[in-house]
Design a protein around this motif. Structure first.
Motif, PDB file in Angstrom:
ATOM      1  N   ASN A 163      19.910   1.854  -4.320  1.00  0.00           N
ATOM      2  CA  ASN A 163      19.804   0.494  -3.796  1.00  0.00           C
ATOM      3  C   ASN A 163      20.099   0.484  -2.301  1.00  0.00           C
ATOM      4  N   VAL A 164      19.294  -0.268  -1.535  1.00  0.00           N
ATOM      5  CA  VAL A 164      19.486  -0.386  -0.094  1.00  0.00           C
ATOM      6  C   VAL A 164      20.059  -1.764   0.209  1.00  0.00           C
ATOM      7  N   LEU A 203      26.406 -14.520   1.288  1.00  0.00           N
ATOM      8  CA  LEU A 203      25.130 -14.765   0.613  1.00  0.00           C
ATOM      9  C   LEU A 203      24.357 -13.457   0.475  1.00  0.00           C
ATOM     10  N   LEU A 204      23.829 -13.235  -0.719  1.00  0.00           N
ATOM     11  CA  LEU A 204      22.959 -12.092  -0.984  1.00  0.00           C
ATOM     12  C   LEU A 204      21.532 -12.586  -1.216  1.00  0.00           C
ATOM     13  N   LEU A 205      20.562 -11.984  -0.524  1.00  0.00           N
ATOM     14  CA  LEU A 205      19.144 -12.159  -0.824  1.00  0.00           C
ATOM     15  C   LEU A 205      18.642 -10.840  -1.382  1.00  0.00           C
ATOM     16  N   GLN A 206      17.889 -10.873  -2.475  1.00  0.00           N
ATOM     17  CA  GLN A 206      17.586  -9.641  -3.199  1.00  0.00           C
ATOM     18  C   GLN A 206      16.146  -9.628  -3.690  1.00  0.00           C
ATOM     19  N   GLY A 207      15.531  -8.450  -3.638  1.00  0.00           N
ATOM     20  CA  GLY A 207      14.230  -8.199  -4.254  1.00  0.00           C
ATOM     21  C   GLY A 207      14.185  -6.756  -4.722  1.00  0.00           C
ATOM     22  N   HIS A 208      13.281  -6.452  -5.644  1.00  0.00           N
ATOM     23  CA  HIS A 208      13.254  -5.081  -6.166  1.00  0.00           C
ATOM     24  C   HIS A 208      12.142  -4.267  -5.520  1.00  0.00           C
ATOM     25  N   ALA A 209      12.370  -2.956  -5.447  1.00  0.00           N
ATOM     26  CA  ALA A 209      11.467  -2.050  -4.746  1.00  0.00           C
ATOM     27  C   ALA A 209      10.386  -1.475  -5.638  1.00  0.00           C
ATOM     28  N   ASP A 210      10.630  -1.386  -6.942  1.00  0.00           N
ATOM     29  CA  ASP A 210       9.690  -0.669  -7.813  1.00  0.00           C
ATOM     30  C   ASP A 210       8.495  -1.525  -8.188  1.00  0.00           C
ATOM     31  N   GLU A 211       7.409  -0.830  -8.528  1.00  0.00           N
ATOM     32  CA  GLU A 211       6.182  -1.475  -8.970  1.00  0.00           C
ATOM     33  C   GLU A 211       5.802  -0.976 -10.367  1.00  0.00           C
ATOM     34  N   GLU A 271       0.806  -1.219   0.000  1.00  0.00           N
ATOM     35  CA  GLU A 271       0.000   0.000   0.000  1.00  0.00           C
ATOM     36  C   GLU A 271       0.842   1.273   0.000  1.00  0.00           C
ATOM     37  N   LEU A 272       2.166   1.131  -0.031  1.00  0.00           N
ATOM     38  CA  LEU A 272       3.034   2.276  -0.247  1.00  0.00           C
ATOM     39  C   LEU A 272       3.215   2.494  -1.749  1.00  0.00           C
ATOM     40  N   PRO A 273       3.339   3.751  -2.206  1.00  0.00           N
ATOM     41  CA  PRO A 273       3.579   4.003  -3.627  1.00  0.00           C
ATOM     42  C   PRO A 273       5.062   3.934  -3.953  1.00  0.00           C
ATOM     43  N   GLY A 274       5.413   3.300  -5.077  1.00  0.00           N
ATOM     44  CA  GLY A 274       6.822   3.228  -5.460  1.00  0.00           C
ATOM     45  C   GLY A 274       7.010   2.767  -6.887  1.00  0.00           C
ATOM     46  N   PRO A 275       6.528   3.534  -7.875  1.00  0.00           N
ATOM     47  CA  PRO A 275       6.750   3.124  -9.265  1.00  0.00           C
ATOM     48  C   PRO A 275       8.215   3.254  -9.656  1.00  0.00           C
ATOM     49  N   THR A 276       8.576   2.639 -10.750  1.00  0.00           N
ATOM     50  CA  THR A 276       9.940   2.708 -11.248  1.00  0.00           C
ATOM     51  C   THR A 276      10.385   4.166 -11.359  1.00  0.00           C
ATOM     52  N   GLY A 277      11.538   4.465 -10.772  1.00  0.00           N
ATOM     53  CA  GLY A 277      12.074   5.812 -10.786  1.00  0.00           C
ATOM     54  C   GLY A 277      11.643   6.663  -9.619  1.00  0.00           C
ATOM     55  N   GLN A 278      10.635   6.227  -8.865  1.00  0.00           N
ATOM     56  CA  GLN A 278      10.173   6.955  -7.682  1.00  0.00           C
ATOM     57  C   GLN A 278       9.945   5.983  -6.524  1.00  0.00           C
ATOM     58  N   GLU A 279      10.974   5.198  -6.229  1.00  0.00           N
ATOM     59  CA  GLU A 279      10.864   4.130  -5.242  1.00  0.00           C
ATOM     60  C   GLU A 279      11.115   4.589  -3.808  1.00  0.00           C
ATOM     61  N   GLU A 280      11.368   5.879  -3.591  1.00  0.00           N
ATOM     62  CA  GLU A 280      11.846   6.351  -2.304  1.00  0.00           C
ATOM     63  C   GLU A 280      10.985   5.933  -1.113  1.00  0.00           C
ATOM     64  N   PRO A 281       9.634   5.967  -1.182  1.00  0.00           N
ATOM     65  CA  PRO A 281       8.875   5.512  -0.007  1.00  0.00           C
ATOM     66  C   PRO A 281       9.210   4.073   0.402  1.00  0.00           C
ATOM     67  N   ILE A 282       9.455   3.222  -0.566  1.00  0.00           N
ATOM     68  CA  ILE A 282       9.792   1.823  -0.270  1.00  0.00           C
ATOM     69  C   ILE A 282      11.221   1.735   0.268  1.00  0.00           C
ATOM     70  N   LEU A 283      12.129   2.451  -0.370  1.00  0.00           N
ATOM     71  CA  LEU A 283      13.522   2.421   0.059  1.00  0.00           C
ATOM     72  C   LEU A 283      13.664   2.970   1.476  1.00  0.00           C
ATOM     73  N   ALA A 284      12.942   4.043   1.782  1.00  0.00           N
ATOM     74  CA  ALA A 284      12.986   4.606   3.134  1.00  0.00           C
ATOM     75  C   ALA A 284      12.457   3.607   4.146  1.00  0.00           C
ATOM     76  N   TRP A 285      11.377   2.903   3.791  1.00  0.00           N
ATOM     77  CA  TRP A 285      10.825   1.871   4.680  1.00  0.00           C
ATOM     78  C   TRP A 285      11.883   0.804   4.955  1.00  0.00           C
ATOM     79  N   CYS A 286      12.566   0.339   3.918  1.00  0.00           N
ATOM     80  CA  CYS A 286      13.586  -0.694   4.099  1.00  0.00           C
ATOM     81  C   CYS A 286      14.746  -0.179   4.946  1.00  0.00           C
ATOM     82  N   ARG A 287      15.203   1.027   4.655  1.00  0.00           N
ATOM     83  CA  ARG A 287      16.309   1.576   5.445  1.00  0.00           C
ATOM     84  C   ARG A 287      15.954   1.623   6.924  1.00  0.00           C
ATOM     85  N   ASP A 288      14.774   2.149   7.217  1.00  0.00           N
ATOM     86  CA  ASP A 288      14.380   2.317   8.615  1.00  0.00           C
ATOM     87  C   ASP A 288      14.134   0.975   9.296  1.00  0.00           C
TER      88      ASP A 288
END
Length: 364
Positions: free
Chosen positions: A54-55, A66-74, A21-38
């Motif tokens: 990238n966070v 080991l790296l586990l990875q997922g993308h933030a954009d929608e 329910e957070l907005p984060g389209p490609t190129g404007q992922e900051e709400p998701i990235l901030a959530w992950c950082r915090d």
């Protein structure tokens, strides 16, 4: 989210809903990235951010890196113009795409324009109803120039005063809903990976950790694996598991011979997609660990699909892809089954706490 889901105990499902329910389209992922950082800092990881956003979160350990990875954009759109009447016209926010947006069923969905210092609600719309009946032939498919967003403005100036501008991201914005064991809404792709990694970090027995662990949320996957393409090098990471949603064949219109994967039957080990073959040494380890812990899994290939795992392999990192079954992908009503989330989380917890030897030479 409906009442039944809100009353459920806090779990990876609730975290997924929060992220969806957070907005984060490609190129404007900051709400998701901030959530992950915090959130990842709160859970005790050492967090850093790459120059492109990238966070990465690090949990030290003595085993292989080991790296586990997922993308933030929608999936989303970008404003390409605002007409004199205040209607907002769209370009695809993804790479390539195509002339038609019909297969995403956007018309009638609530819209959200991510403008300058403003989030502007609206409605995805097109010519409909009685107007179409006056035309000699209705269009068979919806093209990009048939789709617009109505933000309730009466002029271009009105829309701009609301905060709409050329280049603003636009997403569909329905609420997340529950149907039994299943959730549906926007951005299961790929908030499901971020939810799983967050709960792995929260629930991990760090004393039992068998790897030096890094988690990553990457930017701009949907336009060509951009963030993952500069994420790490073989000097940083020994092996990786990319986590993404994945197509399935358990509903009408999909041939189960092509896609023998269903909701609710466990996470999927993906052997190849439209870009690469995934590392069978890691897939074999995942399969053996799932079997030893009685965790249901599925196995498949994903034609017509790509993931950040391909970028990691091109960087020289042996990589597996773990898929989370999703109906109606790249739509406003992506559907996922909570039992697949629980299974994926248990598999990841078992994998990172199972002592293992370095990968044998050669991706056999």
């Amino acid at each position: 989210m409906g009442t039944a889901a809100a009353e459920a105990p806090r779990s990876v499902v609730e975290t997924l809903v929060e992220l969806m329910e957070l907005p984060g389209p490609t190129g404007q992922e900051e709400p998701i990235l901030a959530w992950c950082r915090d959130r990842w800092r709160q859970l005790g990881a050492a967090v850093r951010v790459s120059p492109i956003g990238n966070v990465l979160a690090h949990v030290p350990g003595d085993g292989p890196r080991l790296l586990l990875q997922g993308h933030a954009d929608e999936i989303g759109f970008v404003v390409k113009s605002i007409d004199a009447c205040g209607f907002v016209w769209l370009d695809n926010a993804q790479g390539g795409g195509g002339r038609f947006v019909h297969d995403r069923y956007p018309v009638g969905q609530p819209a959200l324009v991510l403008g300058r210092n403003a989030r502007v609600p609206g409605l995805f719309a097109t010519t409909t109803g009685h107007i179409l009946t006056t035309r000699p032939q209705e269009p068979a498919r919806l093209a990009m120039n048939d789709l617009f967003v109505d933000v309730g403005a009466s002029s271009k100036a009105d829309a701009e005063l609301l905060g709409v501008h050329v280049g603003a991201g636009v997403i569909w914005n329905p609420p997340t809903r529950r149907l039994g064991h299943r959730l549906f809404g926007k951005a299961v792709d790929d908030r499901v990976a971020l939810a799983l990694m967050t709960h792995l970090l929260a629930e991990l027995d760090r004393g039992a950790l068998a790897y030096d662990l890094t988690l990553a949320a990457t930017v701009q996957e949907e336009i060509g694996l951009v963030g993952a393409s500069s994420l790490v090098t073989p000097a940083d990471i020994d092996l990786a598991i990319a986590i993404d949603n994945g197509p399935i064949g358990d509903y009408p219109g999909v041939d189960p011979r092509e896609m023998p994967v269903s909701l609710g039957k466990g996470p999927t080990l993906v052997y190849k997609d439209g870009w690469v073959h995934y590392d069978r040494r890691i897939l074999n380890q995942l399969r053996e660990i799932a079997s030893s812990h009685a965790i249901p899994i599925q196995e498949s290939t994903y034609p017509g699909f790509g993931s950040d795992g391909a970028a990691l392999i091109k960087l020289g990192i042996p990589t597996a892809l773990l898929g989370i079954s999703t109906r109606y992908t790249h739509s406003a009503f992506e559907m996922v089954d909570e039992r697949d989330l629980f299974g994926a989380l248990e598999l990841l917890k078992a994998f990172v706490t199972t002592p293992t030897q370095p990968l044998p030479l050669g991706p056999s």
